[in-house]
Design a protein around this motif. Structure first.
Motif, PDB file in Angstrom:
ATOM      1  N   ALA A 204      -0.381 -35.545   6.413  1.00  0.00           N
ATOM      2  CA  ALA A 204      -0.984 -35.952   7.688  1.00  0.00           C
ATOM      3  C   ALA A 204      -0.464 -37.323   8.112  1.00  0.00           C
ATOM      4  N   ARG A 205      -0.192 -38.195   7.133  1.00  0.00           N
ATOM      5  CA  ARG A 205       0.241 -39.568   7.459  1.00  0.00           C
ATOM      6  C   ARG A 205       1.677 -39.613   7.953  1.00  0.00           C
ATOM      7  N   SER A 206       2.528 -38.629   7.572  1.00  0.00           N
ATOM      8  CA  SER A 206       3.934 -38.660   7.995  1.00  0.00           C
ATOM      9  C   SER A 206       4.130 -38.256   9.450  1.00  0.00           C
TER      10      SER A 206
ATOM     11  N   ALA B  26      -2.200 -28.565   4.600  1.00  0.00           N
ATOM     12  CA  ALA B  26      -1.208 -28.076   3.627  1.00  0.00           C
ATOM     13  C   ALA B  26      -1.016 -29.062   2.488  1.00  0.00           C
ATOM     14  N   SER B  27      -0.982 -30.340   2.812  1.00  0.00           N
ATOM     15  CA  SER B  27      -0.793 -31.393   1.807  1.00  0.00           C
ATOM     16  C   SER B  27      -1.400 -32.669   2.379  1.00  0.00           C
ATOM     17  N   GLY B  28      -2.422 -33.192   1.704  1.00  0.00           N
ATOM     18  CA  GLY B  28      -3.216 -34.289   2.266  1.00  0.00           C
ATOM     19  C   GLY B  28      -2.371 -35.448   2.777  1.00  0.00           C
ATOM     20  N   SER B  29      -1.363 -35.844   2.000  1.00  0.00           N
ATOM     21  CA  SER B  29      -0.555 -36.999   2.381  1.00  0.00           C
ATOM     22  C   SER B  29       0.356 -36.699   3.568  1.00  0.00           C
TER      23      SER B  29
ATOM     24  N   VAL C 197      -2.782 -47.767  -0.396  1.00  0.00           N
ATOM     25  CA  VAL C 197      -4.132 -47.433  -0.885  1.00  0.00           C
ATOM     26  C   VAL C 197      -4.119 -45.904  -0.940  1.00  0.00           C
ATOM     27  N   LYS C 198      -4.285 -45.370  -2.135  1.00  0.00           N
ATOM     28  CA  LYS C 198      -3.912 -43.983  -2.399  1.00  0.00           C
ATOM     29  C   LYS C 198      -4.995 -42.966  -2.058  1.00  0.00           C
ATOM     30  N   TYR C 199      -4.528 -41.774  -1.790  1.00  0.00           N
ATOM     31  CA  TYR C 199      -5.371 -40.569  -1.721  1.00  0.00           C
ATOM     32  C   TYR C 199      -5.324 -39.924  -3.103  1.00  0.00           C
ATOM     33  N   TRP C 200      -6.448 -39.842  -3.771  1.00  0.00           N
ATOM     34  CA  TRP C 200      -6.479 -39.171  -5.082  1.00  0.00           C
ATOM     35  C   TRP C 200      -7.817 -38.487  -5.261  1.00  0.00           C
ATOM     36  N   GLY C 201      -7.926 -37.229  -4.860  1.00  0.00           N
ATOM     37  CA  GLY C 201      -9.164 -36.472  -4.997  1.00  0.00           C
ATOM     38  C   GLY C 201      -9.575 -35.892  -3.653  1.00  0.00           C
ATOM     39  N   LYS C 202     -10.242 -34.738  -3.718  1.00  0.00           N
ATOM     40  CA  LYS C 202     -10.601 -34.008  -2.496  1.00  0.00           C
ATOM     41  C   LYS C 202     -12.111 -33.875  -2.392  1.00  0.00           C
ATOM     42  N   ARG C 203     -12.660 -34.058  -1.181  1.00  0.00           N
ATOM     43  CA  ARG C 203     -14.094 -33.813  -1.006  1.00  0.00           C
ATOM     44  C   ARG C 203     -14.338 -32.328  -0.755  1.00  0.00           C
TER      45      ARG C 203
ATOM     46  N   ILE D 186       3.373 -46.766  -7.504  1.00  0.00           N
ATOM     47  CA  ILE D 186       3.880 -45.578  -8.205  1.00  0.00           C
ATOM     48  C   ILE D 186       2.964 -44.404  -7.845  1.00  0.00           C
ATOM     49  N   ASP D 187       3.563 -43.256  -7.533  1.00  0.00           N
ATOM     50  CA  ASP D 187       2.751 -42.097  -7.154  1.00  0.00           C
ATOM     51  C   ASP D 187       2.718 -41.063  -8.276  1.00  0.00           C
ATOM     52  N   ALA D 188       2.583 -39.782  -7.921  1.00  0.00           N
ATOM     53  CA  ALA D 188       2.448 -38.750  -8.951  1.00  0.00           C
ATOM     54  C   ALA D 188       3.824 -38.353  -9.477  1.00  0.00           C
TER      55      ALA D 188
ATOM     56  N   ARG E 161     -10.691 -26.808   2.186  1.00  0.00           N
ATOM     57  CA  ARG E 161     -10.095 -27.287   3.449  1.00  0.00           C
ATOM     58  C   ARG E 161      -9.115 -28.430   3.221  1.00  0.00           C
ATOM     59  N   ASN E 162      -8.871 -28.730   1.956  1.00  0.00           N
ATOM     60  CA  ASN E 162      -7.992 -29.837   1.563  1.00  0.00           C
ATOM     61  C   ASN E 162      -8.347 -31.150   2.265  1.00  0.00           C
ATOM     62  N   LEU E 163      -9.633 -31.452   2.294  1.00  0.00           N
ATOM     63  CA  LEU E 163     -10.068 -32.724   2.897  1.00  0.00           C
ATOM     64  C   LEU E 163     -10.146 -33.803   1.815  1.00  0.00           C
TER      65      LEU E 163
ATOM     66  N   SER F 162       1.311 -30.436 -10.335  1.00  0.00           N
ATOM     67  CA  SER F 162       1.278 -30.842  -8.927  1.00  0.00           C
ATOM     68  C   SER F 162       0.207 -31.928  -8.748  1.00  0.00           C
ATOM     69  N   SER F 163       0.340 -32.684  -7.656  1.00  0.00           N
ATOM     70  CA  SER F 163      -0.693 -33.697  -7.361  1.00  0.00           C
ATOM     71  C   SER F 163      -2.056 -33.027  -7.246  1.00  0.00           C
ATOM     72  N   GLY F 164      -2.106 -31.879  -6.562  1.00  0.00           N
ATOM     73  CA  GLY F 164      -3.379 -31.194  -6.347  1.00  0.00           C
ATOM     74  C   GLY F 164      -4.050 -30.824  -7.663  1.00  0.00           C
ATOM     75  N   ASP F 165      -3.267 -30.258  -8.603  1.00  0.00           N
ATOM     76  CA  ASP F 165      -3.842 -29.884  -9.906  1.00  0.00           C
ATOM     77  C   ASP F 165      -4.268 -31.121 -10.691  1.00  0.00           C
TER      78      ASP F 165
HETATM   79  C1  DP6 Z   1      -0.281 -39.914  -5.527  1.00  0.00           C
HETATM   80  O1  DP6 Z   1      -0.690 -35.025  -0.670  1.00  0.00           O
HETATM   81  O2  DP6 Z   1       0.706 -34.276  -2.621  1.00  0.00           O
HETATM   82  O3  DP6 Z   1       1.045 -39.452  -3.597  1.00  0.00           O
HETATM   83  O4  DP6 Z   1      -3.099 -32.580  -0.762  1.00  0.00           O
HETATM   84  O5  DP6 Z   1      -2.862 -31.614  -3.048  1.00  0.00           O
HETATM   85  O6  DP6 Z   1      -0.878 -31.646  -1.477  1.00  0.00           O
HETATM   86  P1  DP6 Z   1      -2.171 -32.329  -1.924  1.00  0.00           P
HETATM   87  O7  DP6 Z   1      -1.750 -33.726  -2.542  1.00  0.00           O
HETATM   88  P2  DP6 Z   1      -0.609 -34.746  -2.111  1.00  0.00           P
HETATM   89  O8  DP6 Z   1      -1.077 -36.025  -2.954  1.00  0.00           O
HETATM   90  C2  DP6 Z   1      -0.519 -37.288  -2.810  1.00  0.00           C
HETATM   91  C3  DP6 Z   1      -0.952 -38.139  -3.949  1.00  0.00           C
HETATM   92  C4  DP6 Z   1      -0.283 -39.500  -4.047  1.00  0.00           C
HETATM   93  C5  DP6 Z   1      -1.080 -40.559  -3.292  1.00  0.00           C
HETATM   94  C6  DP6 Z   1      -0.908 -40.591  -1.791  1.00  0.00           C
HETATM   95  O9  DP6 Z   1       0.157 -40.203  -1.257  1.00  0.00           O
HETATM   96  O10 DP6 Z   1      -1.846 -41.071  -1.121  1.00  0.00           O
END
Ligand code: DP6
Length: 320
Positions: free
Chosen positions: A138-140, A133-136, A14-20, A274-276, A24-26, A183-186
């Protein structure tokens, strides 16, 4: 003092896609992922007052493009008055190609840097620093199957099933080796600003997370497969509808999806995500791994295959 840490990428189901809160990269929503075992990054950090500034080498070569993010992460973790750092990173899989290399890198970085600086921080604090630094990333910090909960002020990350409790395996079909253009962020920023589907995406995340969490709790593979594929295709629909459109797939990505569909019709326990980037990740039960690997290897446009069971979170290596 120098310290070395290892971390593996994680793959979101279940993906992270978008910042609140971009400053602060939340993340806008929670997410759920699996941490891999065999793809890995090893990071050595040494603070050295004789350096005039931070230095970064990736797989033996200077990596100036990535250095500002690494320096910002170290400043966030240790304060700007810290000593300059020499950072050496080695990675056994393609970087910036949609294989979560930044997640593994920042997870390893915060673990190694805090030890090298002689600071003791709990895993949740390290996860928040990596996530800044990179939202995803945190999970690693956590192994197995991981959930990230997002609030207005911070994230909270937990392992909801340890790696050995449900032995899922991942087969990665590499369909391109170049680094991605955006980049994923952009790309997330474009989606949030221009995709007509973005608001619905955010609104529906909690219900997808609830289904995925229940599937993990019951070890219900079919239910996890259905929600993970739905969530992945929904995220890419958000991207495709952005202006300009964001399309990370290539023809081989779609060929791989068809291969997975065919395996499913034959009864194999497998699903894709599939991711970015253009790589397809097939998640399967261990009895299907050989078959999934063979089928993806024979798929038109597949350049390479990597396999991995689930693994542990980021950790210091012996001697650090
Ligand atoms: C599609 O963690 O690379 O992999 O916080 O801007 O560094 P930033 O983004 P990043 O985005 C990951 C996006 C994804 C989905 C996911 O891993 O949840």
């Amino acid at each position: 003092m120098s310290a070395t840490a290892q971390a593996q990428p994680n793959i979101a189901l279940v993906k992270y896609w978008g910042k609140r809160n971009p400053a602060r990269n939340l993340p806008a929503t929670g997410s759920l992922s699996i941490t891999l075992a065999s793809l890995l990054t090893r990071m050595t950090v040494e603070f050295d007052d004789s350096l005039s500034q931070d230095e970064l080498r990736v797989n033996g070569a200077a990596a100036p493009a990535m250095l500002p993010r690494v320096s910002a992460c170290l400043d966030h973790l240790l304060g700007e008055r810290r000593s300059p750092a020499a950072v050496n990173s080695d990675c056994n899989f393609p970087i910036a190609a949609g294989l979560a290399s930044s997640a593994a890198a920042f997870a390893a970085l915060v673990v190694a840097a805090s030890r090298a600086a002689g600071v003791t921080l709990d895993t949740q604090t390290l996860a928040r620093a990596a996530g800044y630094a990179s939202g995803s990333a945190a999970r690693s910090l956590y192994g197995g199957i991981v959930e990230l909960a997002a609030s207005d002020t911070e994230v909270a990350v937990t392992t909801i099933r340890a790696a050995g409790e449900w032995p899922l395996e991942v087969v990665v079909a590499v369909t391109a080796t170049g680094t991605k253009q955006l980049s994923s962020g952009d790309a997330m920023k474009l989606s949030a600003e221009s995709s007509p589907f973005y608001a619905q995406w955010v609104e529906q995340q909690d219900s997808d997370l609830a289904v995925a969490r229940a599937a993990v709790s019951e070890k219900n593979f079919d239910s996890l497969a259905a929600v993970a594929e739905h969530n992945c295709l929904k995220m890419h629909s958000v991207m495709w509808a952005s202006r300009p459109p964001v399309v990370f797939w290539n023809a081989a990505t779609i060929n791989c999806m068809e291969t997975v569909r065919k395996l499913q019709r034959q009864g194999a326990p497998v699903f894709f995500t599939i991711d970015a980037g253009p790589q397809l990740k097939a998640v399967c039960l261990p009895e299907a791994t050989e078959r999934v690997e063979r089928a993806l290897r024979a798929t038109d446009g597949v350049i390479d295959i990597m396999r991995s069971p689930l693994g542990e979170g980021a950790r210091l290596l012996d001697g650090s």
